[in-house]
Design a protein around this motif. Structure first.
Motif, PDB file in Angstrom:
ATOM      1  N   GLY A  81      -4.184   7.868   3.235  1.00  0.00           N
ATOM      2  CA  GLY A  81      -3.419   7.151   4.248  1.00  0.00           C
ATOM      3  C   GLY A  81      -3.521   5.643   4.175  1.00  0.00           C
ATOM      4  O   GLY A  81      -3.242   4.962   5.157  1.00  0.00           O
ATOM      5  N   ALA A  82      -3.923   5.115   3.047  1.00  0.00           N
ATOM      6  CA  ALA A  82      -4.064   3.668   2.916  1.00  0.00           C
ATOM      7  C   ALA A  82      -2.716   3.029   2.580  1.00  0.00           C
ATOM      8  O   ALA A  82      -1.961   3.559   1.774  1.00  0.00           O
ATOM      9  N   THR A  83      -2.445   1.913   3.205  1.00  0.00           N
ATOM     10  CA  THR A  83      -1.227   1.175   2.886  1.00  0.00           C
ATOM     11  C   THR A  83      -1.463   0.350   1.631  1.00  0.00           C
ATOM     12  O   THR A  83      -2.597   0.222   1.155  1.00  0.00           O
ATOM     13  N   ASP A  84      -0.391  -0.212   1.100  1.00  0.00           N
ATOM     14  CA  ASP A  84      -0.531  -1.065  -0.083  1.00  0.00           C
ATOM     15  C   ASP A  84      -1.385  -2.283   0.220  1.00  0.00           C
ATOM     16  O   ASP A  84      -2.137  -2.753  -0.627  1.00  0.00           O
ATOM     17  N   ILE A  85      -1.286  -2.796   1.429  1.00  0.00           N
ATOM     18  CA  ILE A  85      -2.093  -3.967   1.806  1.00  0.00           C
ATOM     19  C   ILE A  85      -3.569  -3.600   1.841  1.00  0.00           C
ATOM     20  O   ILE A  85      -4.414  -4.356   1.373  1.00  0.00           O
ATOM     21  N   GLU A  86      -3.886  -2.431   2.383  1.00  0.00           N
ATOM     22  CA  GLU A  86      -5.285  -1.998   2.410  1.00  0.00           C
ATOM     23  C   GLU A  86      -5.830  -1.786   1.009  1.00  0.00           C
ATOM     24  O   GLU A  86      -7.015  -1.994   0.763  1.00  0.00           O
ATOM     25  N   LYS A  87      -4.981  -1.366   0.096  1.00  0.00           N
ATOM     26  CA  LYS A  87      -5.440  -1.117  -1.265  1.00  0.00           C
ATOM     27  C   LYS A  87      -5.577  -2.393  -2.090  1.00  0.00           C
ATOM     28  O   LYS A  87      -6.200  -2.380  -3.137  1.00  0.00           O
ATOM     29  N   THR A  88      -5.014  -3.487  -1.643  1.00  0.00           N
ATOM     30  CA  THR A  88      -5.127  -4.740  -2.405  1.00  0.00           C
ATOM     31  C   THR A  88      -5.857  -5.804  -1.604  1.00  0.00           C
ATOM     32  O   THR A  88      -6.992  -6.124  -1.884  1.00  0.00           O
ATOM     33  N   VAL A  89      -5.203  -6.317  -0.578  1.00  0.00           N
ATOM     34  CA  VAL A  89      -5.787  -7.401   0.210  1.00  0.00           C
ATOM     35  C   VAL A  89      -6.937  -6.911   1.068  1.00  0.00           C
ATOM     36  O   VAL A  89      -7.925  -7.613   1.260  1.00  0.00           O
ATOM     37  N   GLY A  90      -6.825  -5.681   1.572  1.00  0.00           N
ATOM     38  CA  GLY A  90      -7.830  -5.163   2.491  1.00  0.00           C
ATOM     39  C   GLY A  90      -9.119  -4.704   1.838  1.00  0.00           C
ATOM     40  O   GLY A  90     -10.066  -4.350   2.526  1.00  0.00           O
TER      41      GLY A  90
END
Length: 72
Positions: free
Chosen positions: A19-28
């Motif tokens: 359930g991770a968004t693209d932002i969580e997978k990069t910036v987060g």
């Protein structure tokens, strides 16, 4: 060397984060990625446990090393 292994584990664990968004997978992504074990599948949980072990070992080695190098 432990730092490279820690980063590698974190990058691999991101693939198992549900359930991770693209932002969580990069910036987060942070240095505390191993605390997200409850959001991972079983393989990700194993990686998070290994990551927490590497984190603790690295800090336990860094503290005395810092003291020995800079105590002068």
């Amino acid at each position: 060397m432990t730092g490279f292994y820690y980063v590698y584990l974190g990058i691999v664990a991101l693939k198992h984060l549900r359930g991770a968004t693209d932002i969580e997978k990069t910036v987060g992504w942070t240095l505390w990625w191993f605390l997200e074990a409850d959001r991972c599948d079983e393989v990700g949980k194993k990686l998070c446990r290994r990551g927490s072990t590497v984190f603790v070992v690295a800090w336990c080695l860094a503290a005395p090393g810092y003291y020995l190098v800079f105590r002068g």
